[in-house]
Design an enzyme around this catalytic site. Structure first.
Site, PDB file in Angstrom:
ATOM      1  N   HIS A   8       0.850  -1.194   0.000  1.00 32.42           N
ATOM      2  CA  HIS A   8       0.000   0.000   0.000  1.00 32.42           C
ATOM      3  C   HIS A   8       0.890   1.250   0.000  1.00 32.42           C
ATOM      4  CE1 HIS A   8      -3.189  -2.636   2.017  1.00 32.42           C
ATOM      5  NE2 HIS A   8      -3.801  -2.145   0.958  1.00 32.42           N
ATOM      6  N   CYS A  60      -2.590   0.859   9.619  1.00 34.03           N
ATOM      7  CA  CYS A  60      -3.688  -0.018   9.200  1.00 34.03           C
ATOM      8  C   CYS A  60      -4.606  -0.384  10.352  1.00 34.03           C
ATOM      9  CB  CYS A  60      -3.175  -1.344   8.647  1.00 34.03           C
ATOM     10  SG  CYS A  60      -1.652  -1.261   7.782  1.00 34.03           S
TER      11      CYS A  60
HETATM   12  C1  CIR Z   1      -3.801  -7.572   3.727  1.00 34.41           C
HETATM   13  O1  CIR Z   1      -2.997  -8.134   2.969  1.00 34.41           O
HETATM   14  O2  CIR Z   1      -4.791  -7.000   3.302  1.00 34.41           O
HETATM   15  C2  CIR Z   1      -3.533  -7.586   5.205  1.00 34.41           C
HETATM   16  N1  CIR Z   1      -2.901  -8.827   5.571  1.00 34.41           N
HETATM   17  C3  CIR Z   1      -2.664  -6.425   5.607  1.00 34.41           C
HETATM   18  C4  CIR Z   1      -3.305  -5.111   5.340  1.00 34.41           C
HETATM   19  C5  CIR Z   1      -2.431  -4.001   5.756  1.00 34.41           C
HETATM   20  N2  CIR Z   1      -3.078  -2.766   5.542  1.00 34.41           N
HETATM   21  C6  CIR Z   1      -2.440  -1.661   5.156  1.00 34.41           C
HETATM   22  O3  CIR Z   1      -1.249  -1.685   4.854  1.00 34.41           O
HETATM   23  N3  CIR Z   1      -3.179  -0.564   5.031  1.00 34.41           N
END
Ligand code: CIR
Length: 253
Positions: free
Chosen positions: A161, A248
């Site tokens: 991201h 997140c």
């Molecule tokens: C994913 O791959 O969607 C989750 N395991 C981690 C999300 C992390 N979110 C972020 O960086 N905003």
């Protein structure tokens, strides 16, 4: 200033969450304890934190930031790019509605994870990633413009991201690693560079003059402090195993 935060308790199924980290499975009990520490850090920054219950149907649902974008003028429910995460938004919609009765929505074929969205005052940088497609970004820019704000896309090469690699620390200052240290779009900012061996710490969060940063990255910690911020370290090792950073884990508004 932010006054409120929303977090979501990790569920036991988090051990099956999406990941590319190769750091092994998270320890659930440790993750719960770390999540408590994270909530305490937000409270120390002056936020009143709403804690949503765990949801076993969605292993990645503790990464609540991806499901909604809250701006000074409106709140937007996203359409997450990972199919397994799409229906996380139902619970988040109900929670955010308590604070913003009228919600905007990203709709298919647009996809957008708000982890790809970096707020700089009333302008929003939107990373085009495996999760956020051009149509999702187009919809978000149209929503922002309707509410008196602006947005522009940024290309990503290596990170999951946008905010995996760059964080806005207010005061015209970015914390940035890798490809984000020298991007044209960010040339007007003061950049605190995060070394490659500490790249995980590029995802930190500014809250009311404090910077919450992951524990274990001493060079980045020193840079944040010497730039004049009050730093709060929190251990989020179990969330790192799922590619999740500090930002997140909450919505802040
Ligand atoms: C994913 O791959 O969607 C989750 N395991 C981690 C999300 C992390 N979110 C972020 O960086 N905003």
């Amino acid at each position: 200033m932010f006054t409120k935060g929303i977090v979501k308790t990790p569920c036991k199924a988090m051990i099956h969450g999406l990941t590319t980290a190769g750091l092994g499975k998270p320890d659930y009990d440790l993750a719960l304890a770390q999540h408590q520490g994270y909530i305490k850090a937000l409270e120390r920054c002056g936020l009143e934190v709403t804690v949503l219950p765990a949801d076993e149907g969605f292993p990645d649902s503790t990464f609540i930031e991806d499901a909604a974008l809250i701006t000074p003028n409106c709140a937007v429910i996203t359409n997450p790019g990972a199919v397994s995460r799409r229906d996380e938004v139902a619970a988040i919609r109900e929670a955010v509605r308590q604070f913003y009765p009228r919600l905007e929505q990203i709709t298919p074929p647009g996809t957008l994870d708000a982890g790809d969205v970096m707020m700089v005052g009333k302008h929003f940088y939107i990373g085009l990633s495996k999760r956020t497609n051009p149509e999702g970004a187009r919809q978000l820019i149209a929503i922002l413009e309707r509410h008196g704000m602006t947005g522009a896309t940024v290309s990503l090469e290596t990170v999951l991201h946008l905010k995996t690699g760059v964080t806005y620390l207010e005061d015209n200052t970015l914390l940035a690693t890798g490809e984000f240290r020298a991007k044209d779009e960010f040339r007007q900012f003061r950049i605190l560079e995060v070394d490659e061996d500490e790249s995980y710490a590029a995802n930190s969060v500014w809250v009311n003059g404090y910077v919450i940063t992951p524990q274990g990255f001493p060079k980045t910690l020193a840079k944040i402090k010497s730039a004049g911020y009050e730093a709060i370290e929190v251990d989020v090792s179990e969330f790192r195993k799922l590619d999740g950073g500090l930002s997140c884990l909450s919505l802040r508004f």
